[in-house]
Design an enzyme around this catalytic site. Structure first.
Site, PDB file in Angstrom:
ATOM      1  N   HIS A  63      -7.356  -5.939   1.352  1.00  0.00           N
ATOM      2  CA  HIS A  63      -6.164  -5.099   1.545  1.00  0.00           C
ATOM      3  C   HIS A  63      -5.359  -5.510   2.784  1.00  0.00           C
ATOM      4  CE1 HIS A  63      -4.086  -1.423   0.290  1.00  0.00           C
ATOM      5  NE2 HIS A  63      -4.022  -1.006   1.547  1.00  0.00           N
ATOM      6  N   SER A 105       0.833  -1.197   0.000  1.00  0.00           N
ATOM      7  CA  SER A 105       0.000   0.000   0.000  1.00  0.00           C
ATOM      8  C   SER A 105       0.874   1.256   0.000  1.00  0.00           C
ATOM      9  CB  SER A 105      -0.965  -0.057   1.195  1.00  0.00           C
ATOM     10  OG  SER A 105      -1.980   0.915   1.063  1.00  0.00           O
ATOM     11  N   ASP A 148     -10.304  -5.421  -2.728  1.00  0.00           N
ATOM     12  CA  ASP A 148      -9.638  -4.378  -1.936  1.00  0.00           C
ATOM     13  C   ASP A 148     -10.514  -3.127  -1.964  1.00  0.00           C
ATOM     14  OD1 ASP A 148      -7.932  -2.239  -1.158  1.00  0.00           O
ATOM     15  OD2 ASP A 148      -6.176  -3.403  -1.767  1.00  0.00           O
TER      16      ASP A 148
END
Lengths: 276, 276
Positions: free
Chosen positions: A255, A146, A222
């Site tokens: 995620h 991320s 996600d």
């Protein structure tokens, strides 16, 4: 450098260490896994950069990286995501301030005194790791998640000769064009977007920077996919520039570390193949 | 049964569920991992009982069990370690009350109204799991850590036909003879030690109970080794009774999930071999 903890795991030593950083002018904490190895050996090293809100602890506890690191003889280094402490500027939101360093050197108040994660990761920590652990800095790879995927891509692209391979889980690929990055860069770097260019992976690729090998996994479930991550931007930038990219859309994954831990061993074996 | 969360991981579904338990007269939370499987298939199930202070979450986040469960087609169930909630008796110490159910049926005040983890694990939860997940209850194995190792051993020994194999990480093997067990049993069961016998693995083995297969890993750097765990008692009881035992002393490992996660896959592959 102070040892916070050292514990045996997966045929190696999982340590957590603290030191006074000159780059951030704070204490910084990081973790290092060193698999058992022949006396005198120097091992290749994989750097893992974490995402928003994380410290070294998230991946150290949930990342499921040690087994593959032991199998392939890799040292695994997990830094923190920002300077921290009572004297360090912060913000009430999760995506700015402590836990949200964005791997850049801040120039704006109130962030400039401490928020120098680029310098910390690019310059200071490698020297400390080289001096303190059995690593061979001629064999380094870089990965992240991320915001840490943004860090891995941009640090890899700006330091073309340092890493044999770069990979990411659900990275921010065009930080200057999505809300997380726009908010952070405005705060840390000011409104002049020319100062943002070294921190946007797609922009660096378009400007001619290259990675020797690039692997990205992105979960299709996600919740940040469409607003913040937009992997199609990386696909387009790589295609236009001739940058090789393996982008895998992983059906149904989100995620979280439930996603990361699933594909961690894949990434580490892929890095090990490139590290030789 | 209410779904708290479901997330894709390691080629399966990691869920957390909550239900109103009749055994404990509280809500109880547990986690279940179900690997992808052919439609209509029934999978063998491995039960994992956690240690003092833990909930389902510790092993679910840090246990590194999903990869092996996917490879071998195992459902993995992780219950909580006690009833919980504002109406449930508790104690300020970590080794009594909430988080410290010791897998028994309490008979003493103030614990008797809710602390029935034996009934919950032996009777209620299997029925719920069988009704809600694709499991084959003719193929079950059982494992646990520390207090949960005590649970695995004693529940396995009292239910000889239910489990194909039983394993433990750093189990309490003679609960009626060590401080953790003596304190808990006095509180939950009263001072009459005849009531303690069904909850002492070594006593059950000495009384003729048997397990079809038994694997134990014990770290040599475990700070609870000498006072609370004493694996030599299990070795002696098994040798005297002719109970087969594989006891592995793992050099330098401690009592934490850094130890458990190292050997989790070993245990799951061993269970899978016994589950056929």
């Amino acid at each position: 450098m102070e040892t916070v903890s050292e514990v045996r795991s997966h045929g190696g030593l999982q340590g957590v260490y603290r030191h006074a950083s000159t780059a951030t002018a704070t204490e910084m904490t990081f973790s290092v896994f060193v698999p058992d190895h022949p006396k005198g050996a120097s091992l290749p090293v994989v750097w893992y950069l974490s995402g928003l809100t994380c410290t070294h602890a998230n991946v150290t506890e949930k990342g499921e990286f040690r087994r593959a690191c032991k199998e392939r003889g890799l040292v695994f280094v997990a830094p923190d995501t920002s300077p921290r402490g009572p004297g360090v500027a912060d913000d009430d939101s999760y995506d700015l301030g402590q836990g949200a360093g964005f791997y850049l050197n801040a120039t704006e108040a109130p962030w400039a005194p401490h928020f120098h994660m680029r310098r910390y990761i690019e310059e200071e920590l490698p020297s400390l790791i080289a001096a303190s652990f059995p690593v061979d800095l001629s064999r380094q790879s870089l990965m992240g998640h991320s915001m840490g995927g943004h860090g891995a891509l941009t640090i890899g692209l700006r330091n073309e000769d340092r890493f044999k391979s770069v990979s990411a889980f659900a990275p921010i690929v065009a930080s200057s064009k999505v809300p997380w990055g726009e908010r952070a860069f405005t705060a840390y770097l000011g409104p002049d977007r020319t100062a943002w260019a070294p921190y946007d992976a797609c922009a660096l690729i378009a400007a001619g920077r290259r990675l020797p090998a690039l692997l990205v996994d992105q979960g299709t479930a996600d919740t940040f996919l469409e607003r913040e991550l937009q992997p199609q931007r990386l696909e387009a930038a790589c295609a236009a520039a001739g940058q090789p990219l393996t982008l895998r859309r992983q059906d149904g994954y989100d995620h979280s570390y439930y996603f990361i831990s699933t594909f961690m061993a894949d990434h580490l074996h892929w890095h090990a193949d490139h590290l030789g």
